[in-house]
Design an enzyme around this catalytic site. Structure first.
Site, PDB file in Angstrom:
ATOM      1  N   LYS A  26     -32.490  10.057 -96.757  1.00 37.74           N
ATOM      2  CA  LYS A  26     -33.963  10.125 -96.801  1.00 37.74           C
ATOM      3  C   LYS A  26     -34.601   8.751 -96.587  1.00 37.74           C
ATOM      4  CE  LYS A  26     -36.290  10.175-100.908  1.00 37.74           C
ATOM      5  NZ  LYS A  26     -37.401   9.220-101.067  1.00 37.74           N
ATOM      6  N   ASN A  27     -34.143   7.747 -97.347  1.00 39.58           N
ATOM      7  CA  ASN A  27     -34.866   6.484 -97.334  1.00 39.58           C
ATOM      8  C   ASN A  27     -34.625   5.665 -96.060  1.00 39.58           C
ATOM      9  OD1 ASN A  27     -36.131   7.153 -99.659  1.00 39.58           O
ATOM     10  ND2 ASN A  27     -34.763   5.983-101.010  1.00 39.58           N
ATOM     11  N   ARG A  97     -44.311   7.825-100.720  1.00 47.42           N
ATOM     12  CA  ARG A  97     -44.287   6.373-100.849  1.00 47.42           C
ATOM     13  C   ARG A  97     -44.124   5.676 -99.504  1.00 47.42           C
ATOM     14  NH1 ARG A  97     -46.423   3.143-104.150  1.00 47.42           N
ATOM     15  NH2 ARG A  97     -45.452   1.112-104.085  1.00 47.42           N
ATOM     16  N   CYS A 121     -43.107   9.134-106.213  1.00 48.71           N
ATOM     17  CA  CYS A 121     -42.764   9.434-107.607  1.00 48.71           C
ATOM     18  C   CYS A 121     -43.504   8.491-108.551  1.00 48.71           C
ATOM     19  CB  CYS A 121     -41.261   9.277-107.826  1.00 48.71           C
ATOM     20  SG  CYS A 121     -40.283  10.473-106.928  1.00 48.71           S
ATOM     21  N   ARG A 126     -46.544   0.725-109.076  1.00 48.87           N
ATOM     22  CA  ARG A 126     -45.725   0.520-107.873  1.00 48.87           C
ATOM     23  C   ARG A 126     -46.495  -0.381-106.908  1.00 48.87           C
ATOM     24  NH1 ARG A 126     -42.359   5.876-106.183  1.00 48.87           N
ATOM     25  NH2 ARG A 126     -41.324   4.304-104.929  1.00 48.87           N
ATOM     26  N   PRO A 127     -46.582  -1.684-107.253  1.00 53.01           N
ATOM     27  CA  PRO A 127     -47.390  -2.598-106.433  1.00 53.01           C
ATOM     28  C   PRO A 127     -46.771  -2.848-105.057  1.00 53.01           C
ATOM     29  CG  PRO A 127     -46.196  -3.817-108.141  1.00 53.01           C
ATOM     30  CD  PRO A 127     -45.915  -2.360-108.368  1.00 53.01           C
ATOM     31  N   ILE A 128     -47.618  -3.307-104.107  1.00 50.45           N
ATOM     32  CA  ILE A 128     -47.088  -3.692-102.787  1.00 50.45           C
ATOM     33  C   ILE A 128     -47.495  -5.140-102.468  1.00 50.45           C
ATOM     34  CG2 ILE A 128     -46.864  -1.351-101.830  1.00 50.45           C
ATOM     35  CD1 ILE A 128     -49.485  -1.899-100.269  1.00 50.45           C
ATOM     36  N   ASP A 129     -47.618  -5.956-103.532  1.00 50.39           N
ATOM     37  CA  ASP A 129     -48.042  -7.344-103.326  1.00 50.39           C
ATOM     38  C   ASP A 129     -47.076  -8.131-102.435  1.00 50.39           C
ATOM     39  OD1 ASP A 129     -46.547  -6.834-105.878  1.00 50.39           O
ATOM     40  OD2 ASP A 129     -46.347  -9.010-105.814  1.00 50.39           O
ATOM     41  N   GLN A 130     -45.786  -7.816-102.506  1.00 50.78           N
ATOM     42  CA  GLN A 130     -44.817  -8.567-101.693  1.00 50.78           C
ATOM     43  C   GLN A 130     -44.926  -8.191-100.214  1.00 50.78           C
ATOM     44  OE1 GLN A 130     -42.875 -11.104-103.192  1.00 50.78           O
ATOM     45  NE2 GLN A 130     -44.367 -10.506-104.743  1.00 50.78           N
ATOM     46  N   ASP A 312     -31.953   5.214-108.387  1.00 48.97           N
ATOM     47  CA  ASP A 312     -32.176   6.612-107.996  1.00 48.97           C
ATOM     48  C   ASP A 312     -31.051   7.536-108.478  1.00 48.97           C
ATOM     49  OD1 ASP A 312     -34.555   5.894-106.885  1.00 48.97           O
ATOM     50  OD2 ASP A 312     -33.777   5.705-104.844  1.00 48.97           O
ATOM     51  N   ARG A 404     -38.549  17.354-101.715  1.00 48.17           N
ATOM     52  CA  ARG A 404     -38.961  16.154-100.981  1.00 48.17           C
ATOM     53  C   ARG A 404     -37.729  15.405-100.479  1.00 48.17           C
ATOM     54  NH1 ARG A 404     -41.481  12.248-104.575  1.00 48.17           N
ATOM     55  NH2 ARG A 404     -40.955  11.012-102.743  1.00 48.17           N
TER      56      ARG A 404
HETATM   57  N1  EPU Z   1     -42.235  -4.397-106.505  1.00 45.03           N
HETATM   58  C1  EPU Z   1     -43.264  -5.264-106.736  1.00 45.03           C
HETATM   59  N2  EPU Z   1     -44.035  -5.632-105.668  1.00 45.03           N
HETATM   60  C2  EPU Z   1     -43.818  -5.171-104.411  1.00 45.03           C
HETATM   61  C3  EPU Z   1     -42.770  -4.276-104.194  1.00 45.03           C
HETATM   62  C4  EPU Z   1     -41.987  -3.902-105.266  1.00 45.03           C
HETATM   63  O1  EPU Z   1     -43.502  -5.692-107.864  1.00 45.03           O
HETATM   64  O2  EPU Z   1     -44.574  -5.554-103.498  1.00 45.03           O
HETATM   65  C5  EPU Z   1     -41.356  -4.004-107.635  1.00 45.03           C
HETATM   66  C6  EPU Z   1     -41.491  -2.520-107.972  1.00 45.03           C
HETATM   67  O3  EPU Z   1     -42.563  -2.281-108.860  1.00 45.03           O
HETATM   68  C7  EPU Z   1     -40.122  -2.233-108.566  1.00 45.03           C
HETATM   69  C8  EPU Z   1     -39.177  -3.142-107.775  1.00 45.03           C
HETATM   70  O4  EPU Z   1     -40.010  -4.170-107.225  1.00 45.03           O
HETATM   71  O5  EPU Z   1     -40.109  -2.618-109.901  1.00 45.03           O
HETATM   72  C9  EPU Z   1     -38.403  -2.485-106.648  1.00 45.03           C
HETATM   73  O6  EPU Z   1     -39.278  -1.781-105.790  1.00 45.03           O
HETATM   74  P1  EPU Z   1     -38.921  -1.479-104.261  1.00 45.03           P
HETATM   75  O7  EPU Z   1     -39.969  -2.090-103.422  1.00 45.03           O
HETATM   76  O8  EPU Z   1     -37.501  -1.844-103.994  1.00 45.03           O
HETATM   77  O9  EPU Z   1     -39.083   0.097-104.212  1.00 45.03           O
HETATM   78  P2  EPU Z   1     -39.645   0.966-103.019  1.00 45.03           P
HETATM   79  O10 EPU Z   1     -39.334   0.319-101.728  1.00 45.03           O
HETATM   80  O11 EPU Z   1     -41.055   1.359-103.268  1.00 45.03           O
HETATM   81  C10 EPU Z   1     -37.466   2.299-102.590  1.00 45.03           C
HETATM   82  C11 EPU Z   1     -37.063   3.746-102.559  1.00 45.03           C
HETATM   83  C12 EPU Z   1     -37.034   4.297-103.974  1.00 45.03           C
HETATM   84  C13 EPU Z   1     -36.090   3.466-104.825  1.00 45.03           C
HETATM   85  C14 EPU Z   1     -36.447   1.982-104.748  1.00 45.03           C
HETATM   86  C15 EPU Z   1     -35.452   1.083-105.457  1.00 45.03           C
HETATM   87  C16 EPU Z   1     -37.936   4.428-100.423  1.00 45.03           C
HETATM   88  C17 EPU Z   1     -38.925   5.224 -99.675  1.00 45.03           C
HETATM   89  N3  EPU Z   1     -38.033   4.468-101.754  1.00 45.03           N
HETATM   90  O12 EPU Z   1     -38.764   2.262-103.170  1.00 45.03           O
HETATM   91  O13 EPU Z   1     -36.508   5.605-103.841  1.00 45.03           O
HETATM   92  O14 EPU Z   1     -36.152   3.881-106.169  1.00 45.03           O
HETATM   93  O15 EPU Z   1     -36.522   1.565-103.371  1.00 45.03           O
HETATM   94  O16 EPU Z   1     -34.179   1.243-104.902  1.00 45.03           O
HETATM   95  O17 EPU Z   1     -37.063   3.793 -99.848  1.00 45.03           O
HETATM   96  C18 EPU Z   1     -36.202   7.868-104.299  1.00 45.03           C
HETATM   97  O18 EPU Z   1     -35.627   7.978-103.200  1.00 45.03           O
HETATM   98  O19 EPU Z   1     -36.173   8.788-105.177  1.00 45.03           O
HETATM   99  C19 EPU Z   1     -36.939   6.653-104.601  1.00 45.03           C
HETATM  100  C20 EPU Z   1     -37.853   6.566-105.534  1.00 45.03           C
END
Ligand code: EPU
Length: 434
Positions: A26-27, A97, A121, A126-130, A312, A404
Site C-alpha cells: 500500500k505505502n 494520508r 488514521c 500528524r504534522p507535515i512541517d518537515q 504499523d 483501506r
Molecule cells: N512527523 C513530524 N513532522 C513531519 C512528518 C512527520 O513531526 O513533517 C512525525 C510524525 O508525527 C510521526 C513521525 O514523524 O511521529 C513519523 O511520521 P512519518 O512521516 O514517517 O509518517 P507518515 O509518512 O505520515 C507513513 C505511513 C504510515 C506509517 C508511518 C511510519 C504512508 C502513507 N503512511 O506515514 O502508515 O505508520 O509512515 O512508518 O506511507 C499505515 O499504513 O497504516 C500507516 C499509518
C-alpha cells in the site's frame, strides 16, 4: 453495498492452515501512483493492491486530468500527459494520508501546488512541517492555512538544496524526493527514512530516468533531470500485510505458508516472533510460520523506523502478546497515540495497562469473542486476528478502515480455513455478503 455499514463476523478458535499470498505494498503504491504525475507520459503499474486508499489515489489523479485505465484488478495504465495543476476535491484528499504526495509531485512538475490537507488514521498530531521545510529549502513559498497547503517556487523553478530531517519521516523523505527530481542541481536529504517503500519509489523514479542514489540509507542524493519518461513498473510486496499474516499464524496456533514477500523486509518481525517461540522457515519468497507446542513466551517490543519493528505492526503484535505467558511490554516510539485500540481488546478479555507510550500486557489463557470497533486500519486488522484466535463470536464495526489497506482480506482468510464473513444491514436484519 456501502462498506461503511458492514460488519465483519468471525467465529474464532480454529487454527488457520494453508497458503496465503501477499499483495502489493500500500505505502509504496500510493507514493508511486502520485509520482507518475512527474513523468508527463504513460506508465503501467503492476501488482497494485486493489484497496480503497489506492482507488482513492487514482480518483484524485483523475480529478486533475490524469487518464486512468484499469487493465485488470492489479494493473493500471496512468497517462499524465495532460494534467493541469488543479484543486483535487477536498472530500477525496481528506480521506487518506498519502494525498500529501500530490504537493511534492505537483511542485516537481509545475513549480506550484494547491492541495487540501490530508486525512488518514488518527494517531494524534500528524504534522507535515518537515515536508514544508524541505519544499522551502528547494526555493518555495509555502502557506498552510485552514485546510489547504499552497506552495509556489519563488522564481518559477525549484533548486537543489541540502535538507536535514529533524526526525525520520517516511512521507517527508518521499515528498522532498518528488519535488527535487526535476529541480535544478543536486538535493541531499539527510537523516532520511530507510523504509522499503522509499527504495521502491526511488527505483520507480530512476526507471523513469531520474537520478536518485542512496535510497534505503540515511543520505539520499537527487541530481535534478529535465524530463522523465513512462515505464512499466511492478510494486514490491506489502511487508505489513505479510507481517500481519505471520502474527495471524502464531495467534491462531496455525501453520501458514505466506507467499510473494521479501523475507529481508520482515527481519524484525521474524526476530520477535522467534523470541516468543514461533517457528519460521524461509524458502525463496515465502515464509512458513507455525506455533510450537507450549505457550508463547513474553517479550518486550519497541516500534522504531525501519529496520526496527514497524509501528504499523503495533496493534497486531499486541494481540499476540495478550496470548503469551507473563507480562510483556510494547513501547510505541513513532506515533504519540497509537493505543486507541486497547479499549477494544479489553472487551475481549485482554489485560493491558497503558503507561505513557508503553502498553504493559499481561497474558491471558484465551481471548473471548465480543463486539468491537476497527478504530483505524492496522487496529482493525488486529481485531480480525484477535477474533480468529478468540473463543466464540466476534463482530467488528467500522470495517471500512480495514479495506483501506488489505486486499481481499476476507477471501484470503477464508482460503486458509477462517470462519469469517461480512454482513450488511438490510432494514433491521443483516444479510451475508457474497
Ligand atoms: N512527523 C513530524 N513532522 C513531519 C512528518 C512527520 O513531526 O513533517 C512525525 C510524525 O508525527 C510521526 C513521525 O514523524 O511521529 C513519523 O511520521 P512519518 O512521516 O514517517 O509518517 P507518515 O509518512 O505520515 C507513513 C505511513 C504510515 C506509517 C508511518 C511510519 C504512508 C502513507 N503512511 O506515514 O502508515 O505508520 O509512515 O512508518 O506511507 C499505515 O499504513 O497504516 C500507516 C499509518
Amino acid at each position: 453495498m456501502d462498506i461503511n455499514t458492514g460488519k465483519i463476523i468471525i467465529s474464532g478458535g480454529k487454527p488457520l492452515e494453508g497458503e496465503i499470498p501477499v499483495s502489493g505494498m500500500k505505502n509504496a503504491a500510493v507514493a508511486i501512483v502520485f509520482s507518475t504525475i512527474l513523468t508527463e507520459d504513460k506508465c503501467i503499474i503492476e501488482n497494485l493492491p486493489d484497496i480503497s486508499d489506492v482507488n482513492v489515489s487514482l480518483q484524485i489523479l483523475e480529478s486533475i486530468g490524469v487518464k486512468v485505465n484499469k487493465l485488470d484488478k492489479n494493473t493500471v495504465e496512468i497517462d499524465s500527459s495532460f494534467v493541469a495543476p488543479g484543486i483535487a476535491p477536498f472530500d477525496l484528499v481528506s480521506k487518506m494520508r498519502a494525498s500529501y504526495y500530490l504537493i511534492g509531485a505537483e511542485l516537481g512538475r509545475f513549480g506550484r501546488a494547491f492541495v487540501g490537507l490530508p486525512g488518514g488514521c488518527d494517531f494524534g498530531a500528524r504534522p507535515i512541517d518537515q515536508h514544508i521545510k524541505g519544499f522551502e529549502a528547494l526555493g518555495c513559498d509555502v502557506k498552510a492555512e485552514g485546510d489547504y497547503v499552497e506552495a509556489t517556487a519563488k522564481d518559477g523553478s525549484l533548486h537543489g538544496a541540502s535538507v536535514y530531517m529533524d526526525m525520520v519521516t517516511v512521507g517527508g523523505t518521499i515528498n522532498v524526493m518528488l519535488a527535487a527530481v526535476k529541480a535544478e542541481g543536486v538535493t541531499v536529504i539527510e537523516n532520511a527514512a530507510h523504509e522499503p517503500h522509499i527504495v521502491d519509489t526511488a527505483n520507480f523514479l530512476n526507471a523513469c530516468g531520474a537520478d536518485i542514489s542512496g535510497a534505503g540509507t540515511d543520505v539520499i542524493k537527487i541530481r535534478g533531470v529535465k524530463k522523465l519518461h513512462g515505464v512499466t513498473y511492478t510494486i514490491i510486496p506489502d511487508m505489513i500485510e505479510a507481517g500481519t499474516f505471520m502474527i495471524l499464524a502464531a495467534a491462531t496456533g496455525g501453520n501458514l505458508r505466506i507467499t510473494n514477500l521479501i523475507p529481508k523486509h520482515l527481519d524484525s518481525v521474524t526476530a520477535k516472533l522467534c523470541e516468543m517461540g514461533v517457528e519460521i522457515e524461509e524458502e525463496g519468497d515465502s515464509l512458513t510460520v507455525r506455533r510450537k507446542e507450549g505457550p508463547l513466551k513474553k517479550i518486550n517490543v519497541k516500534t522504531l523506523p525501519y529496520p526496527g519493528f514497524p509501528t504499523d505492526m503495533n496493534p497486531q503484535m499486541c494481540v499476540l502478546l495478550c496470548l503469551a505467558e507473563g507480562l510483556s511490554r510494547l513501547t510505541e516510539s513513532v506515533w504519540e497515540s497509537r493505543f486507541r485500540y486497547v479499549e477494544e481488546l479489553k472487551r475481549m478479555g485482554a489485560k493491558i495497562n497503558i503507561n505513557g507510550r508503553c502498553a504493559e500486557v499481561e497474558g491471558v489463557p484465551y481471548l473471548k469473542g465480543a463486539s468491537v470497533r476497527a478504530v483505524d486500519l492496522r487496529a482493525g486488522c488486529a481485531m480480525v486476528i484477535a477474533g480468529l484466535a478468540a473463543e466464540g463470536i466476534t463482530e467488528i464495526d467500522e470495517i471500512y478502515h480495514i479495506f483501506r489497506g488489505y486486499e481481499n482480506l476476507i477471501g484470503k482468510l477464508q482460503g486458509v480455513g477462517a470462519d469469517i464473513k461480512v454482513v450488511y444491514p438490510k432494514s433491521l436484519q443483516y444479510i451475508d455478503y457474497e
